[in-house]
Scaffold this active site. Sequence first.
Site, PDB file in Angstrom:
ATOM      1  N   GLU A 286       0.829  -1.216   0.000  1.00 15.42           N
ATOM      2  CA  GLU A 286       0.000   0.000   0.000  1.00 15.42           C
ATOM      3  C   GLU A 286       0.858   1.259   0.000  1.00 15.42           C
ATOM      4  OE1 GLU A 286      -2.647  -0.694   3.373  1.00 15.42           O
ATOM      5  OE2 GLU A 286      -4.008  -1.771   2.043  1.00 15.42           O
ATOM      6  N   ASP A 360      -8.472  -8.835   4.043  1.00 18.46           N
ATOM      7  CA  ASP A 360      -8.186  -7.769   4.998  1.00 18.46           C
ATOM      8  C   ASP A 360      -9.270  -7.662   6.068  1.00 18.46           C
ATOM      9  OD1 ASP A 360      -6.898  -5.689   6.155  1.00 18.46           O
ATOM     10  OD2 ASP A 360      -7.371  -4.198   4.631  1.00 18.46           O
ATOM     11  N   GLU A 388     -12.402  -1.901  12.009  1.00 13.85           N
ATOM     12  CA  GLU A 388     -12.324  -1.191  10.726  1.00 13.85           C
ATOM     13  C   GLU A 388     -13.438  -1.596   9.764  1.00 13.85           C
ATOM     14  OE1 GLU A 388      -8.564  -1.752   8.745  1.00 13.85           O
ATOM     15  OE2 GLU A 388      -9.250  -0.770   6.916  1.00 13.85           O
TER      16      GLU A 388
HETATM   17  C1  GCU Z   1      -5.829  -2.089   5.881  1.00 15.30           C
HETATM   18  C2  GCU Z   1      -6.138  -0.747   6.442  1.00 15.30           C
HETATM   19  C3  GCU Z   1      -4.962   0.182   6.398  1.00 15.30           C
HETATM   20  C4  GCU Z   1      -3.762  -0.502   7.057  1.00 15.30           C
HETATM   21  C5  GCU Z   1      -3.527  -1.828   6.390  1.00 15.30           C
HETATM   22  C6  GCU Z   1      -2.402  -2.642   7.014  1.00 15.30           C
HETATM   23  O1  GCU Z   1      -5.678  -2.006   4.516  1.00 15.30           O
HETATM   24  O2  GCU Z   1      -7.198  -0.187   5.729  1.00 15.30           O
HETATM   25  O3  GCU Z   1      -5.304   1.354   7.061  1.00 15.30           O
HETATM   26  O4  GCU Z   1      -2.649   0.304   6.962  1.00 15.30           O
HETATM   27  O5  GCU Z   1      -4.673  -2.611   6.465  1.00 15.30           O
HETATM   28  O6  GCU Z   1      -2.722  -3.575   7.732  1.00 15.30           O
HETATM   29  O7  GCU Z   1      -1.251  -2.383   6.773  1.00 15.30           O
END
Ligand code: GCU
Length: 694
Positions: A286, A360, A388
């Site tokens: 990400e 996730d 979340e």
């Molecule tokens: C999810 C979440 C993110 C977080 C990521 C992770 O995608 O939305 O906010 O950073 O998990 O676990 O790294």
Amino acid sequence: MRLFVLFLLSIISLNTFADDGYRLWLKYDRIQNEALRKTYAQKLATVSINFSDETSKVTLSELEKASLGLLGVKTKLVGSNASLVLKKEILTDKNSEAFEIKSTKNQIVISGNTSKGVLYGVFELIRRIQTSESLENLKIASSPKIQLRMLNHWDNNNGTIERGYAGMSMWKWYELPERIDTRYIDYARANASIGINGTVLNNVNASARFITAEYLGKVKALADVFRPYGIKVFLSVNFASPKILGGLKTADPLDPEVKQWWKNKADEVYKLIPDFGGFVVKANSEGEPGPMDFGRTHKDGANMLAEAMAPHNGLIIWRAFVYNFDPKGDRFAAAYNEFKKFDGEFLPNIIIQVKNGPIDFQVREPISPLFGAMEKTPVSMEFQLTQEYLGWATHWVYEGPMFEEVLKTDTFAKGAGSTVAKVIDGQLFKYPLTSMIGVANTGSDRNWTGHPMAQANWYTLGRMAWNPEITSEKIADEWVKMTFQSDKKSTETIKKIMMESREIYTNYTNPLGVHHVMGESHHFGPEPWVEKAPRPDWTALYYHRADTVGIGFDRTEKGSNSLAQYHLGLRSKYSDINTIQPEFLLWFHHAPWRHKLQNGRTVWDEMVTRYYEGVKSVENMQRQWASIKGKIDSETFENVEARLKTQHKEALWWRDASVVYFQKYSKMPVPSPYQKPARTFEELKSLVDVYHVK
Ligand code: GCU
């Protein structure tokens, strides 16, 4: 005067019956049953202890708090002939955190190999008192099945919390290291009481700042607070730190200067905090930096950091949450594809941390195929306590049954019985390192977790990490008794709601295994209509794939074939559309709308039924909650009552939005007795703005 006294009395009684939730499950209000209280009081009248260190101090202070509060007695410290004996001695079980509790008619003896073991034993004794257990003829021997039992705070240095729904960060970086907020101590007490022995202080999307000299001084202050409670601190690090902080031109893990930079950093950290736990790394995920930015691999990155930490016995917890390499493929398969090939090539102080499911933290996911696949590299469990995808802090979801479902899943890695619990506690592959972490749901809210009932999820993480085979029902039972100290009927009612809550949430949000249909990026409320996002695997369409034929992601041989990542035993549970458990159906099959399930209903009818029944169950939760009015403290009662109202409103939103949207594809009627939603698609879509979550 008389009136004034009456007024004072009414304030006092009101106050004693209003609870702000701050004390968590360590509530310690006076036990009402007098006979029981007297029995306990006798047993806790005097205490002796054969060691003296920082941990002994906090152990005695906890004991004093508990006995004063629960029993109204001040336990007296004596040299010999105590009714309660605390001692360090060598136990049969050599685990450094093990404890034993033995009781005879006149004496209870709690022993441990270390002072930490004794502390855990004392918390066990207190728990037994809080839950009205008998203390006669005890012969308890207990030790944790998992070595590292941790919380991971996704807290940023500016005080915000990624995916946090209980206020701001508890860590007041601007006050540290000078001022120690008393909340840090209560945090440590709560964790120690459930066996949590590690805390990652900051967000996995890590600011490099946390490992500057300035911040390390603050981290040291927290480590000093937590140490007597047996809790080690860890930090998440930014892989590009040598560039960001060190001014180097690269963060390439094979570059000698980069390696040296990390070695120096590790030395600096351990000079300040000799028992520092280690670094957690989110790399090439990400948008976070990582070794692949330099043409290297996860193995190269993890091993380089592990080398820097090895002289200090520091750990590298490398996260497997990566799905960068093939945006057109099936995200489900990404982590396995990236890590399985390196099994056995990671240095011994590395743990690969895997989220429970392959996507996730959805309310129901099949297990990540990495559990059962890594025979020579320790993999650990990452659960998410912060909700979340589970309705933030307005939906009541007790996660215990979800964790239990995951831990009990059979990977078939070494034949039947190779459960996930046995993988992560190290039994199956003889892992030398074991760990379970929960992404924390705590914040600066007075009651720590926003939703009062979400405290149970924190509690559960600790208890399940101590023993991954304990049932969620047993944990719920303990937690409710400790937290509410209420009558049997009320505790049973609360427990019943808890045990049903996760399935209820699943029904009105993700029935039959439809997943990732929540709001884009904020992850709140329904948005199954999201077809465009910065990445295809961030849309809802990518996952539900609804069309005029059917719905669901085909992961069988005819589809992405991600199912092949499971061992045969597990694969065959999921591969046949006619025999798969309906809860997982749309995780693995593109099921025709008119496909008949074993109960005779079509996929469409069953989905609709679950959406509607889910909402009805929330109404039932409300009714059950109303039935305990006056039986528990008013503040918690009203807080939960209000949140249930919101939950109901949002459950209706989920139901209507999902039914109206998917009906565009199924073109089938809403089956009787249910009424078609009155709201239009446009109205439902616009609710995201109404809730101000964007
Ligand atoms: C999810 C979440 C993110 C977080 C990521 C992770 O995608 O939305 O906010 O950073 O998990 O676990 O790294």
